[in-house]
Design an enzyme around this catalytic site. Structure first.
Site, PDB file in Angstrom:
ATOM      1  CB  SER A  46     -48.579 -16.272 -19.284  1.00  0.00           C
ATOM      2  OG  SER A  46     -47.734 -17.305 -19.773  1.00  0.00           O
ATOM      3  CG  ASP A 348     -45.756 -13.761 -27.048  1.00  0.00           C
ATOM      4  OD1 ASP A 348     -45.608 -14.997 -27.121  1.00  0.00           O
ATOM      5  OD2 ASP A 348     -46.169 -13.180 -26.021  1.00  0.00           O
ATOM      6  CG  HIS A 351     -47.590 -16.328 -24.180  1.00  0.00           C
ATOM      7  ND1 HIS A 351     -46.695 -15.287 -24.084  1.00  0.00           N
ATOM      8  CD2 HIS A 351     -47.675 -16.881 -22.947  1.00  0.00           C
ATOM      9  CE1 HIS A 351     -46.254 -15.196 -22.838  1.00  0.00           C
ATOM     10  NE2 HIS A 351     -46.828 -16.157 -22.134  1.00  0.00           N
TER      11      HIS A 351
END
Length: 390
Positions: A46, A348, A351
């Site tokens: 991610s 968040d 990340h």
């Protein structure tokens, strides 16, 4: 906006030693003739996914819903941030466009043309095969995609045969970025309560898997490979929330990060660096660059005001708690977004914000956080805070 033009003295043996002029977009870079790489081939999770995960999962998953993407793209793109990622800044600094996710073509959204780059990274992906975790009772409820899956995609779309002259030519003119990958191999286990000692035993296996992937790409023809290390997980709100305790000796008094978790990240990185040194000896005609994500990121926690950050350890988008992170109310669900994402390091709780990713990227491209240094990669000098892609 006024642009400053300055020469870049590049004296490393990385790939091409050139003087380059700053340009604000791909066309200007092409006009100068200074594009050393025709494309970027990217693998990872991610931290680098530009849209693969949302094309293979529930469309309501985070990354596909607001407020993700609000700062730069003004819409969700599948990037797990409020805007651009490290890979986006690297691509633009090399005069190349944002990388298209591999599955955009597989889903029939665009023509299957990856001449200027392709991104195989998938949020939630691990280096090790899913079976490794299943055998140990570790659950990956995001994806069964591993680095091996991404290499299979690469062979399918980019290089069908290891003996292909066309494949070797493509790879020799491409910059390959191997990750970041491996972080999730530890994340799932840590958050599911597995002992630190057991998770430490995964590290050599993770490093070996990454090394095997690099070797395979070199056999296909790769000549420039960037390999990022792990981030300081002891500074990430999700980890800080999960392992919160009152024992002050567990915490770094200057940053507030958890010491033993950062030591785990450093151990991974040290083993990775040793393996890359071994690979360099075996493949002297390939430039293998270690990207020190750990120390580039630690700049944000040790000297936040230098980079304009006011909050280093709390999430910008979250649902409250000591670090504004709640695993049961993640960003995009029952959450609130801070007024100034650019003043936060974490987006968040897992990340980072676009602002943090840009500082890390600049530390890699123009600073000391690569080994050997990347200042011979034909970077467009002057790109910090000046490239506009709106």
């Amino acid at each position: 906006m006024a642009f400053s033009i300055s020469p870049l003295l590049a004296n490393s043996a990385i790939i091409c030693v050139l003087l380059v002029l700053f340009a604000s977009h791909r066309d200007a870079a092409a006009a100068t003739g200074y594009n050393c790489y025709k494309s970027i081939i990217n693998f990872g999770d991610s931290l680098a996914d530009t849209g693969n995960f949302i094309r293979m999962s529930n469309p309501e998953n985070k990354g596909a819903t607001p407020p993700y993407g609000e700062t730069f793209f003004h819409r969700p793109t599948g990037r797990f941030s409020d805007g651009r990622l490290i890979i986006d800044f690297i691509a633009r600094s090399l005069g190349l466009p944002f990388l298209r996710p591999y599955l955009s073509a597989e889903n029939g959204e665009e023509e299957s043309n990856f001449e200027e780059g392709v991104n195989f990274a998938v949020a939630g992906a691990t280096a090790l095969h899913i079976s490794f975790f299943q055998e140990r009772g570790i659950v990956n409820d995001m994806t069964n995609t591993s680095l091996g899956t991404q290499l299979d995609w690469f062979q399918k779309s980019f290089c069908n045969s290891i003996h292909s002259a066309d494949c070797k030519e493509k790879l020799q003119s491409s910059l390959v970025i191997m990750g970041e990958i491996g972080g999730n191999d530890y994340n799932y286990a840590f958050f599911q309560g597995f002992p630190r000692e057991e998770i430490s035993s995964f590290v050599p296996k993770v490093i070996s898997t990454i090394s095997s992937a690099i070797t395979k790409l070199i056999e296909f023809g790769a000549r420039s490979v960037v390999v990022p290390g792990n981030l300081p997980i002891g500074c990430i709100p999700a980890y800080l929330s999960h392992f919160i305790n009152s024992n002050q000796s567990d915490y770094d008094s200057s940053t507030g990060c958890i010491n033993w978790l950062n030591e785990f990240s450093m151990s991974h990185n040290e083993q990775l660096e040793r393996e890359l040194s071994r690979l360099r000896e075996l493949h002297p005609n390939t430039t293998i660059i270690y990207a020190d994500y750990y120390n580039a990121a630690m700049e944000l926690y040790s000297s936040p005001t230098k980079y304009g950050f006011k909050n280093t350890l709390s999430a910008c988008c979250g649902a409250g708690g000591p670090y504004n992170y709640d695993a049961d109310a993640e960003c995009g669900l029952e959450s609130r977004v801070c007024d100034e994402p650019s003043s936060f390091v974490s987006w968040d709780g897992i990340h980072s914000t676009e602002a943090a990713y840009e500082v890390i990227a600049q530390g890699l491209l123009h600073g000391p956080y690569t080994s050997p240094h990347v200042n011979g990669l034909c970077i467009l000098e002057g790109s910090r805070f000046q490239i506009s892609d709106h």
